[in-house]
Design a protein around this motif. Structure first.
Motif, mmCIF file in Angstrom:
data_model
loop_
_atom_site.group_PDB
_atom_site.id
_atom_site.type_symbol
_atom_site.label_atom_id
_atom_site.label_comp_id
_atom_site.label_asym_id
_atom_site.label_seq_id
_atom_site.Cartn_x
_atom_site.Cartn_y
_atom_site.Cartn_z
ATOM 1 N N THR A 46 0.844 -1.212 0.000
ATOM 2 C CA THR A 46 0.000 0.000 0.000
ATOM 3 C C THR A 46 0.870 1.249 0.000
ATOM 4 O O THR A 46 0.602 2.209 -0.737
ATOM 5 C CB THR A 46 -0.951 -0.011 1.218
ATOM 6 N N PRO A 56 -4.777 2.938 -3.942
ATOM 7 C CA PRO A 56 -4.773 1.555 -3.465
ATOM 8 C C PRO A 56 -6.170 0.946 -3.402
ATOM 9 O O PRO A 56 -6.318 -0.267 -3.291
ATOM 10 C CB PRO A 56 -4.140 1.645 -2.074
ATOM 11 N N ASP A 62 -6.372 -3.280 -5.256
ATOM 12 C CA ASP A 62 -6.941 -3.824 -4.029
ATOM 13 C C ASP A 62 -6.846 -5.352 -4.042
ATOM 14 O O ASP A 62 -6.516 -5.979 -3.024
ATOM 15 C CB ASP A 62 -8.391 -3.370 -3.877
ATOM 16 N N ILE A 65 -3.241 -6.292 -3.337
ATOM 17 C CA ILE A 65 -2.944 -6.138 -1.907
ATOM 18 C C ILE A 65 -3.507 -7.319 -1.127
ATOM 19 O O ILE A 65 -2.853 -7.869 -0.234
ATOM 20 C CB ILE A 65 -3.501 -4.792 -1.374
#
Length: 156
Positions: A46, A56, A62, A65
């Protein structure tokens, strides 16, 4: 005006340098993976996404992540060791080509050629221009080396 022929030894060394470059990138990935052990990977990713001026919260970022956050230490170690293993193969290929050894040419044909089906599969799964570029470069390298092996005597 005479045409200048690019000597095969220079092209072999250029391919060898390309292999060394790939090896250096993989060593960096391996070292980076070890440095990320026991860290909050989602927070690190991030931070870098934000540092690059990206959002992010965007869907693809997303999702990335989320995938990275689920990596455990054992998986990170596998990524690092895999990177070092592939780097060693690229160093062997690059050295054989740099020294203009026939074994280096064959090693490169076999390793690079064996990865083409994987590259095609990955391209089919998730299309990207970078993957097309890698596939095209690798196909050109394999085709050239096969041509070179068939038409040129081995260097002494």
């Amino acid at each position: 005006m005479r045409s200048m022929k690019f000597p095969h030894k220079h092209l072999l060394r250029l391919i060898g340098l390309f292999k060394y470059f790939k090896a250096a990138l993989l060593v960096a990935v391996g070292i980076g993976a070890f440095k990320l052990l026991h860290k909050d990977l989602a927070a690190v990713l991030t931070h870098w996404i934000e540092a690059c001026g990206l959002n992010p919260g965007a869907h693809l970022l997303d999702a990335a992540i989320g995938k990275v956050a689920n990596l455990g230490p054992a998986q990170i170690k596998k990524i690092a060791f895999g990177s070092f293993l592939y780097a060693a193969l690229f160093i062997a290929e690059g050295t054989g080509l740099w020294l203009r050894k026939r074994w280096g040419e064959w090693l490169t044909v076999i390793i690079t050629g064996s990865l083409v089906p994987v590259e095609i599969y990955e391209l089919h799964r998730h299309f990207s221009a970078a993957k097309v570029g890698v596939l095209v470069v690798n196909l050109i390298i394999v085709a050239y080396l096969i041509y070179h092996i068939r038409t040129e005597p081995a260097a002494k």
